[in-house]
Design a protein around this motif. Structure first.
Motif, PDB file in Angstrom:
ATOM      1  N   GLU A  36      34.134  37.649  50.543  1.00  0.00           N
ATOM      2  CA  GLU A  36      34.761  36.673  49.634  1.00  0.00           C
ATOM      3  C   GLU A  36      35.488  37.383  48.495  1.00  0.00           C
ATOM      4  OE1 GLU A  36      35.636  33.601  50.589  1.00  0.00           O
ATOM      5  OE2 GLU A  36      33.501  33.250  50.972  1.00  0.00           O
ATOM      6  N   HIS A  37      36.679  36.903  48.225  1.00  0.00           N
ATOM      7  CA  HIS A  37      37.552  37.496  47.205  1.00  0.00           C
ATOM      8  C   HIS A  37      37.882  38.948  47.536  1.00  0.00           C
ATOM      9  CE1 HIS A  37      37.808  34.101  44.441  1.00  0.00           C
ATOM     10  NE2 HIS A  37      36.577  33.827  44.823  1.00  0.00           N
ATOM     11  N   THR A  38      37.923  39.222  48.811  1.00  0.00           N
ATOM     12  CA  THR A  38      38.307  40.568  49.264  1.00  0.00           C
ATOM     13  C   THR A  38      39.713  40.568  49.846  1.00  0.00           C
ATOM     14  OG1 THR A  38      37.110  40.023  51.274  1.00  0.00           O
ATOM     15  CG2 THR A  38      36.004  41.504  49.730  1.00  0.00           C
ATOM     16  N   ASP A  39      40.200  39.401  50.309  1.00  0.00           N
ATOM     17  CA  ASP A  39      41.491  39.425  51.040  1.00  0.00           C
ATOM     18  C   ASP A  39      42.649  39.905  50.169  1.00  0.00           C
ATOM     19  OD1 ASP A  39      41.680  36.972  49.642  1.00  0.00           O
ATOM     20  OD2 ASP A  39      42.408  35.822  51.369  1.00  0.00           O
ATOM     21  N   TYR A  40      42.725  39.410  48.924  1.00  0.00           N
ATOM     22  CA  TYR A  40      43.845  39.838  48.070  1.00  0.00           C
ATOM     23  C   TYR A  40      43.605  41.237  47.488  1.00  0.00           C
ATOM     24  CZ  TYR A  40      40.751  37.667  44.587  1.00  0.00           C
ATOM     25  OH  TYR A  40      39.670  37.295  43.819  1.00  0.00           O
ATOM     26  N   ASN A 169      48.128  31.527  44.149  1.00  0.00           N
ATOM     27  CA  ASN A 169      48.320  32.916  44.538  1.00  0.00           C
ATOM     28  C   ASN A 169      47.272  33.388  45.543  1.00  0.00           C
ATOM     29  OD1 ASN A 169      49.899  35.080  44.271  1.00  0.00           O
ATOM     30  ND2 ASN A 169      49.144  35.721  42.258  1.00  0.00           N
ATOM     31  N   CYS A 170      47.049  32.628  46.616  1.00  0.00           N
ATOM     32  CA  CYS A 170      45.956  32.924  47.548  1.00  0.00           C
ATOM     33  C   CYS A 170      46.239  34.184  48.366  1.00  0.00           C
ATOM     34  CB  CYS A 170      45.757  31.740  48.491  1.00  0.00           C
ATOM     35  SG  CYS A 170      47.184  31.432  49.538  1.00  0.00           S
ATOM     36  N   GLY A 171      45.185  34.711  48.991  1.00  0.00           N
ATOM     37  CA  GLY A 171      45.331  35.821  49.931  1.00  0.00           C
ATOM     38  C   GLY A 171      45.762  35.307  51.294  1.00  0.00           C
ATOM     39  N   ILE A 172      45.524  36.121  52.328  1.00  0.00           N
ATOM     40  CA  ILE A 172      46.082  35.781  53.640  1.00  0.00           C
ATOM     41  C   ILE A 172      45.045  35.184  54.602  1.00  0.00           C
ATOM     42  CG2 ILE A 172      45.677  38.010  54.825  1.00  0.00           C
ATOM     43  CD1 ILE A 172      48.674  37.741  55.776  1.00  0.00           C
ATOM     44  N   MET A 173      43.763  35.189  54.177  1.00  0.00           N
ATOM     45  CA  MET A 173      42.686  34.820  55.104  1.00  0.00           C
ATOM     46  C   MET A 173      42.819  33.413  55.692  1.00  0.00           C
ATOM     47  SD  MET A 173      38.612  34.557  54.364  1.00  0.00           S
ATOM     48  CE  MET A 173      38.696  33.699  52.811  1.00  0.00           C
ATOM     49  N   ASP A 174      43.136  32.428  54.877  1.00  0.00           N
ATOM     50  CA  ASP A 174      43.049  31.039  55.334  1.00  0.00           C
ATOM     51  C   ASP A 174      44.087  30.722  56.405  1.00  0.00           C
ATOM     52  OD1 ASP A 174      41.300  31.123  53.250  1.00  0.00           O
ATOM     53  OD2 ASP A 174      42.487  29.875  51.902  1.00  0.00           O
ATOM     54  N   ALA A 221      40.000  23.465  38.772  1.00  0.00           N
ATOM     55  CA  ALA A 221      39.708  24.740  38.120  1.00  0.00           C
ATOM     56  C   ALA A 221      40.409  25.900  38.817  1.00  0.00           C
ATOM     57  CB  ALA A 221      38.215  24.975  38.133  1.00  0.00           C
ATOM     58  N   LYS A 222      40.865  25.653  40.053  1.00  0.00           N
ATOM     59  CA  LYS A 222      41.152  26.767  40.934  1.00  0.00           C
ATOM     60  C   LYS A 222      42.139  27.810  40.411  1.00  0.00           C
ATOM     61  CE  LYS A 222      42.338  28.118  45.574  1.00  0.00           C
ATOM     62  NZ  LYS A 222      42.867  27.779  46.846  1.00  0.00           N
ATOM     63  N   SER A 223      43.359  27.398  40.199  1.00  0.00           N
ATOM     64  CA  SER A 223      44.374  28.429  39.989  1.00  0.00           C
ATOM     65  C   SER A 223      44.078  29.301  38.783  1.00  0.00           C
ATOM     66  CB  SER A 223      45.758  27.812  39.891  1.00  0.00           C
ATOM     67  OG  SER A 223      45.668  26.548  39.314  1.00  0.00           O
ATOM     68  N   TYR A 225      41.153  30.394  37.143  1.00  0.00           N
ATOM     69  CA  TYR A 225      40.198  31.498  37.241  1.00  0.00           C
ATOM     70  C   TYR A 225      40.540  32.404  38.413  1.00  0.00           C
ATOM     71  CZ  TYR A 225      37.695  29.779  41.311  1.00  0.00           C
ATOM     72  OH  TYR A 225      37.386  29.413  42.579  1.00  0.00           O
ATOM     73  N   TYR A 226      41.124  31.830  39.462  1.00  0.00           N
ATOM     74  CA  TYR A 226      41.471  32.631  40.638  1.00  0.00           C
ATOM     75  C   TYR A 226      42.469  33.727  40.230  1.00  0.00           C
ATOM     76  CZ  TYR A 226      42.588  33.514  45.566  1.00  0.00           C
ATOM     77  OH  TYR A 226      42.759  34.096  46.797  1.00  0.00           O
ATOM     78  N   ASN A 227      43.474  33.318  39.498  1.00  0.00           N
ATOM     79  CA  ASN A 227      44.468  34.297  39.043  1.00  0.00           C
ATOM     80  C   ASN A 227      43.879  35.276  38.035  1.00  0.00           C
ATOM     81  OD1 ASN A 227      46.305  33.201  40.769  1.00  0.00           O
ATOM     82  ND2 ASN A 227      47.325  31.948  39.216  1.00  0.00           N
ATOM     83  N   THR A 339      30.894  29.767  49.802  1.00  0.00           N
ATOM     84  CA  THR A 339      32.008  30.248  50.631  1.00  0.00           C
ATOM     85  C   THR A 339      33.320  29.737  50.042  1.00  0.00           C
ATOM     86  OG1 THR A 339      32.867  30.350  52.891  1.00  0.00           O
ATOM     87  CG2 THR A 339      31.835  28.279  52.243  1.00  0.00           C
ATOM     88  N   GLY A 340      34.387  30.492  50.230  1.00  0.00           N
ATOM     89  CA  GLY A 340      35.683  30.081  49.674  1.00  0.00           C
ATOM     90  C   GLY A 340      35.834  30.591  48.245  1.00  0.00           C
ATOM     91  N   ALA A 341      36.764  30.001  47.535  1.00  0.00           N
ATOM     92  CA  ALA A 341      37.129  30.525  46.215  1.00  0.00           C
ATOM     93  C   ALA A 341      36.030  30.362  45.165  1.00  0.00           C
ATOM     94  CB  ALA A 341      38.402  29.840  45.741  1.00  0.00           C
ATOM     95  N   GLY A 342      35.223  29.308  45.262  1.00  0.00           N
ATOM     96  CA  GLY A 342      34.110  29.130  44.319  1.00  0.00           C
ATOM     97  C   GLY A 342      34.324  28.017  43.311  1.00  0.00           C
TER      98      GLY A 342
END
Ligand code: GLA
Length: 391
Positions: A36-40, A169-174, A221-223, A225-227, A339-342
């Motif tokens: 998790e949080h490894t793809d980017y 700004n997601c990674g490529i996994m999904d 909340a996503k974008s 903290y994700y960024n 699982t996923g972004a959190g």
């Protein structure tokens, strides 16, 4: 299949179809088993494509319009291929628009299309309903326009649509999993080389992969903290480069070199980097454990992953922690993690088949008692990635 019937009925109701045979395509959601949080950070992930999916019914049009209908949102959206613009109010349609925009930017000529989308992937809970929407759109457009594009290019374009058009700004996994997942297999993806291996899930006879939805929606909340996390990882890399000039991303940092230089990193940055470096190692160990049929070990790695996401990466939340704690106390649970972004969304659990009923009952009762929220629990299967449904 019920959903195919229902999406076709909706298509006929909304657009009519005359004599033409309506095309159908599907794209699944995904659940990440570990990584998790490894793809980017160009590391490793191990997701599966799941049996919850989005189905599209569609026909080409003679004009330049894209006319969309979502059964789930009971909403419509229509725009011209010559004016594809982001509209905050058209939440789901932006994923479709994004794919159209990036394909056009690549020089692909598209014709108009009428399309109905319908799915059972819960939205905004970390099971990639957005990636599935992008992928089903790309597959549908390819079917009616006949352009040539490799699966990998399609994945990258859909990711680009989400990054640049939707602004996440997601990674490529999904997107990768939604297109290239395989039935009864987990996708072991190296996000640096984009090489992948399909790892057979030999245990499926005795074990189930169970998803628990906290029903705490993470979209809002996503974008933010994700960024933030992405930035912190990049900051970690620039600090570590002073000592390890050869590294490009955290993927290039081994546990040993991290241990050697970690004291040069500021507190939070150190924690973020520790998560990523160790999580990558956990994915590699988890794949080895699957190969040896050592599910106890796999479960332990899932548990460690959760701890690390909670304490070091700090992307869990009370409801996710609670869901994981409840699950771990139940007999027959080998491992449980968010699982996923959190910050809401789902947990993934390895549960012995014989304990499924008890798992369902105890998780539902205890989680509801503590939070007042009725959780959703899905026993899932690893399914094939997206494609046309030929009737
Ligand atoms: C989201 C992103 C993925 C990945 C996960 C965390 O789902 O879309 O690319 O970064 O979070 O592992």
């Amino acid at each position: 299949m019920e959903r195919i019937k229902s999406v076709l009925t909706k298509f006929k109701e909304v657009f009519g179809s005359g004599e033409s045979k309506v095309f159908l395509a599907r794209a699944p959601g995904r659940v990440n088993l570990i990584g998790e949080h490894t793809d980017y950070n160009k590391g490793f992930v191990l997701p599966i494509a799941i049996n919850q999916e989005i189905i599209a019914a569609f026909l080409p049009r003679q004009d330049r319009l894209i006319s969309l209908c979502s059964s789930n949102f009971s909403s419509f959206c229509q725009f011209s291929l010559d004016e594809v613009t982001y509209n905050e109010k058209e939440h789901w349609a932006n994923y479709v628009k994004g794919v159209i925009r990036v394909l056009q930017e690549e020089g692909v000529r598209l014709s108009g299309m009428s399309m109905v989308l319908e799915g059972d992937i819960p939205i905004g809970v970390g099971l990639s309903s957005s990636a599935a929407t992008e992928i089903v759109t790309a597959v549908s457009l390819q079917i009616i326009n006949g352009f040539t594009i490799s699966p990998l290019e399609m994945v990258k374009l859909c990711q680009k649509a989400e990054n640049e058009f939707v602004g996440v700004n997601c990674g490529i996994m999904d997107q990768f999993t939604s297109l290239l997942g395989e039935k009864d297999r987990a996708l072991f993806l190296d996000c640096r080389s984009l090489e992948y291996k399909q790892i057979p899930l030999l245990f499926m006879e005795n074990l189930r992969i169970v998803i628990c939805n906290t029903r705490v929606n993470r979209r809002l909340a996503k974008s933010g903290y994700y960024n933030d996390r992405r930035r912190e990882c990049a900051e970690g890399v620039s600090h570590l480069r002073e000592f390890l000039p050869e590294i490009d991303t955290l993927r290039d940092v081994t546990i040993d070199s991290f241990e050697k230089y970690k004291h040069h990193l500021p507190g939070n940055i150190k924690k973020r980097c520790r998560h990523v470096v160790r999580e990558n190692d956990r994915v590699v160990q988890a794949v080895a454990a699957l190969g040896e049929d050592n599910l106890g070990k796999f479960g332990d790695l899932m548990n460690e992953s959760h701890q690390s996401l909670r304490d070091d990466y700090e992307v869990s939340c009370n409801e996710l922690d609670l869901m994981v704690e409840i699950a771990r106390e139940i007999d027959g649970v080998l491992g449980a993690r968010m699982t996923g972004a959190g910050f809401g969304g789902c947990t993934v659990n390895f549960v012995e088949k014989k304990s499924i009923n008890q798992f369902h009952k105890i998780v539902t009762e205890k989680y509801k008692k503590e939070t007042g929220i009725q959780p959703e629990i899905y026993v899932c299967q690893a399914k094939n990635g997206a494609g046309e449904i030929v009737q």
